[in-house]
Scaffold this motif. Structure first.
Motif, PDB file in Angstrom:
ATOM      1  N   TYR A 160       0.971  -0.980   0.380  1.00  0.00           N
ATOM      2  CA  TYR A 160      -0.067   0.110  -0.163  1.00  0.00           C
ATOM      3  C   TYR A 160       1.016   1.216  -0.289  1.00  0.00           C
ATOM      4  O   TYR A 160       1.800   1.070   1.278  1.00  0.00           O
ATOM      5  N   VAL A 161       0.984   2.142  -1.153  1.00  0.00           N
ATOM      6  CA  VAL A 161       1.831   3.123  -1.083  1.00  0.00           C
ATOM      7  C   VAL A 161       0.691   4.386  -0.590  1.00  0.00           C
ATOM      8  O   VAL A 161      -0.367   5.246  -1.425  1.00  0.00           O
ATOM      9  N   ALA A 162       1.242   5.191   0.229  1.00  0.00           N
ATOM     10  CA  ALA A 162       0.139   6.021   1.280  1.00  0.00           C
ATOM     11  C   ALA A 162       1.109   7.344   0.984  1.00  0.00           C
ATOM     12  O   ALA A 162       1.729   7.644   1.028  1.00  0.00           O
ATOM     13  N   HIS A 163      -0.292   8.364   0.518  1.00  0.00           N
ATOM     14  CA  HIS A 163       0.709   9.777  -0.110  1.00  0.00           C
ATOM     15  C   HIS A 163      -0.691  11.114   0.215  1.00  0.00           C
ATOM     16  O   HIS A 163      -1.549  10.476   0.472  1.00  0.00           O
ATOM     17  N   ARG A 164      -0.054  12.082   0.488  1.00  0.00           N
ATOM     18  CA  ARG A 164      -1.023  13.088   0.491  1.00  0.00           C
ATOM     19  C   ARG A 164      -1.967  13.923  -0.547  1.00  0.00           C
ATOM     20  O   ARG A 164      -1.190  13.047  -2.120  1.00  0.00           O
ATOM     21  N   LEU A 165      -2.766  13.650  -0.637  1.00  0.00           N
ATOM     22  CA  LEU A 165      -3.851  13.068  -1.768  1.00  0.00           C
ATOM     23  C   LEU A 165      -4.663  14.118  -3.387  1.00  0.00           C
ATOM     24  O   LEU A 165      -4.651  14.520  -4.354  1.00  0.00           O
ATOM     25  N   PHE A 166      -4.020  15.468  -1.946  1.00  0.00           N
ATOM     26  CA  PHE A 166      -4.254  16.810  -2.537  1.00  0.00           C
ATOM     27  C   PHE A 166      -4.054  18.157  -3.820  1.00  0.00           C
ATOM     28  O   PHE A 166      -4.660  18.927  -4.270  1.00  0.00           O
ATOM     29  N   ALA A 167      -3.165  17.462  -4.078  1.00  0.00           N
ATOM     30  CA  ALA A 167      -1.968  18.682  -5.491  1.00  0.00           C
ATOM     31  C   ALA A 167      -1.251  17.256  -6.347  1.00  0.00           C
ATOM     32  O   ALA A 167      -1.445  16.321  -5.794  1.00  0.00           O
ATOM     33  N   ALA A 168      -1.371  17.496  -7.654  1.00  0.00           N
ATOM     34  CA  ALA A 168      -1.447  17.254  -8.754  1.00  0.00           C
ATOM     35  C   ALA A 168       0.069  16.347  -8.620  1.00  0.00           C
ATOM     36  O   ALA A 168       0.699  15.222  -8.970  1.00  0.00           O
ATOM     37  N   HIS A 169       1.458  17.612  -8.028  1.00  0.00           N
ATOM     38  CA  HIS A 169       2.882  16.211  -7.828  1.00  0.00           C
ATOM     39  C   HIS A 169       2.877  15.214  -7.056  1.00  0.00           C
ATOM     40  O   HIS A 169       3.568  14.787  -6.604  1.00  0.00           O
ATOM     41  N   ASP A 170       2.538  15.782  -5.600  1.00  0.00           N
ATOM     42  CA  ASP A 170       2.031  14.757  -4.750  1.00  0.00           C
ATOM     43  C   ASP A 170       1.304  13.606  -5.407  1.00  0.00           C
ATOM     44  O   ASP A 170       2.128  12.237  -5.031  1.00  0.00           O
ATOM     45  N   ARG A 171       0.517  13.278  -6.193  1.00  0.00           N
ATOM     46  CA  ARG A 171       0.148  12.309  -6.393  1.00  0.00           C
ATOM     47  C   ARG A 171       0.854  11.502  -7.867  1.00  0.00           C
ATOM     48  O   ARG A 171       0.673  10.161  -7.778  1.00  0.00           O
ATOM     49  N   ALA A 172       1.457  12.337  -8.289  1.00  0.00           N
ATOM     50  CA  ALA A 172       2.209  11.863  -9.275  1.00  0.00           C
ATOM     51  C   ALA A 172       3.628  11.474  -8.738  1.00  0.00           C
ATOM     52  O   ALA A 172       4.239  10.249  -9.140  1.00  0.00           O
ATOM     53  N   LEU A 173       4.825  11.444  -7.927  1.00  0.00           N
ATOM     54  CA  LEU A 173       5.244  11.318  -6.804  1.00  0.00           C
ATOM     55  C   LEU A 173       5.033   9.859  -6.689  1.00  0.00           C
ATOM     56  O   LEU A 173       5.458   8.830  -7.018  1.00  0.00           O
ATOM     57  N   ALA A 174       3.415   9.772  -5.956  1.00  0.00           N
ATOM     58  CA  ALA A 174       3.007   8.564  -5.718  1.00  0.00           C
ATOM     59  C   ALA A 174       3.229   7.131  -6.441  1.00  0.00           C
ATOM     60  O   ALA A 174       3.447   6.531  -6.597  1.00  0.00           O
ATOM     61  N   ALA A 175       2.407   8.112  -7.512  1.00  0.00           N
ATOM     62  CA  ALA A 175       2.328   6.922  -9.222  1.00  0.00           C
ATOM     63  C   ALA A 175       3.655   6.502  -9.501  1.00  0.00           C
ATOM     64  O   ALA A 175       3.682   5.940  -9.894  1.00  0.00           O
ATOM     65  N   HIS A 176       4.159   7.350  -9.421  1.00  0.00           N
ATOM     66  CA  HIS A 176       6.424   7.378  -9.800  1.00  0.00           C
ATOM     67  C   HIS A 176       6.841   6.059  -8.921  1.00  0.00           C
ATOM     68  O   HIS A 176       7.223   5.062  -9.169  1.00  0.00           O
TER      69      HIS A 176
END
Length: 310
Positions: A3-19
């Motif tokens: 499970y990859v937990a990350h801050r969800l509320f900005a595109a750059h945070d989601r992109a980092l988690a997706a990477h």
């Protein structure tokens, strides 16, 4: 499941988690990685009560983990991520924290330092991967200093992700969940650093309620005190946290996650809140993992004392 937990509320945070999720999936298989928002189809999901449904989807994954990987940066720690970390810690699931923060933290100028502003995080992590410095300058004479700086940051992120993925595969297997023996009459109260010095402590004292309180922020050895605070809270009959602040304080969020995972009664005192709004979702007064992870949200001192005495 990883499970990859990350801050969800900005595109750059989601992109980092997706990477990170992509690099991990290359090693363990895409079916073994869960990435919130992406794998719950959050933007396009339609549900009668969308926020609660998203909480349930994330919680269901948290119950079946091989390991949790959390991206945690800077002094403002995401309350939803902290809740997920607390949930995994209570179930004795290995936790890997990844950070590129270059700061250490302490409660006094010369005091002992911790990697995170909340010492509980240092103690709950099975391993912390920290890559605090920029990557090597690319040496391209055609670059501006800004594009060179951007490349150095991308190199830093890539190094952190590669190190993190290698470390995840070396984590121990989850241990058998142990539910602590709880003292039914004991109440653990976690104040908020965003309210007055008395805050929740003063409220309970005013109503004649004896409670157990954290010691880690005043102790000369914050890590040892953090371990003691965790054990004290987990052994209490119930937990009440002051959730006041721009986000639920990280310690409170960690405890909410732990209580939610093991069925320990937990309530959040939140006399005032700002609601958030998103397409197709009901108005929420806190992060979904917090709002639906607690048994009750208490809005007044009378509600706090009534819940504790129930």
């Amino acid at each position: 499941m990883y499970y990859v937990a990350h801050r969800l509320f900005a595109a750059h945070d989601r992109a980092l988690a997706a990477h990170l999720a992509h690099e991990l999936a290359l090693r363990v298989g895409e079916g073994h990685v869960f990435l919130p928002f992406c794998d719950t189809d959050e933007e396009d999901l339609v549900a009668e009560v969308k926020g609660r449904r998203l909480f349930e989807l994330d919680r269901d994954r948290l119950r079946t983990l091989r390991a949790l990987i959390a991206i945690v940066h800077g002094p403002s720690l995401d309350d939803g991520v902290c809740m997920e970390i607390g949930y995994a810690a209570a179930l004795r699931i290995p936790i890997l924290l990844m950070t590129t923060d270059f700061q250490d933290y302490s409660t006094t100028p010369a005091g002992p330092r911790t990697c995170f502003p909340e010492p509980l995080l240092d103690t709950l992590a099975t391993r912390t991967v920290r890559v605090p410095r920029l990557g090597v300058p690319p040496g391209d004479p055609g670059q501006t200093r800004y594009t060179a700086f951007a490349d150095r940051n991308r190199a830093q992120v890539q190094r952190a992700i590669t190190t993190c993925v290698d470390a995840v595969l070396q984590l121990p297997a989850p241990k058998r969940t142990v539910i602590p023996a709880r003292t039914r009459s004991a109440v653990y109260a976690e104040p908020s650093p965003y309210t007055s010095a008395q805050g929740l402590r003063g409220l309970l004292a005013q109503h004649g309620i004896t409670a157990l309180y954290p010691t880690r922020f005043d102790d000369e050895d914050p890590l040892t005190a953090a371990r003691a605070d965790w054990a004290t809270a987990r052994n209490a009959g119930r937990i009440v946290v002051d959730a006041s602040g721009p986000e639920t304080p990280p310690g409170a969020a960690l405890l909410i996650g732990a209580a939610c995972a093991t069925g320990q009664p937990v309530a959040a005192y939140l006399p005032r809140s700002t609601h958030t709004h998103a397409a197709g979702r009901e108005p929420n007064h806190r992060n979904l993992m917090i709002q639906y992870g607690v048994d009750r949200t208490l809005r007044s001192p009378d509600e706090v004392t009534a819940w504790i005495r129930t």
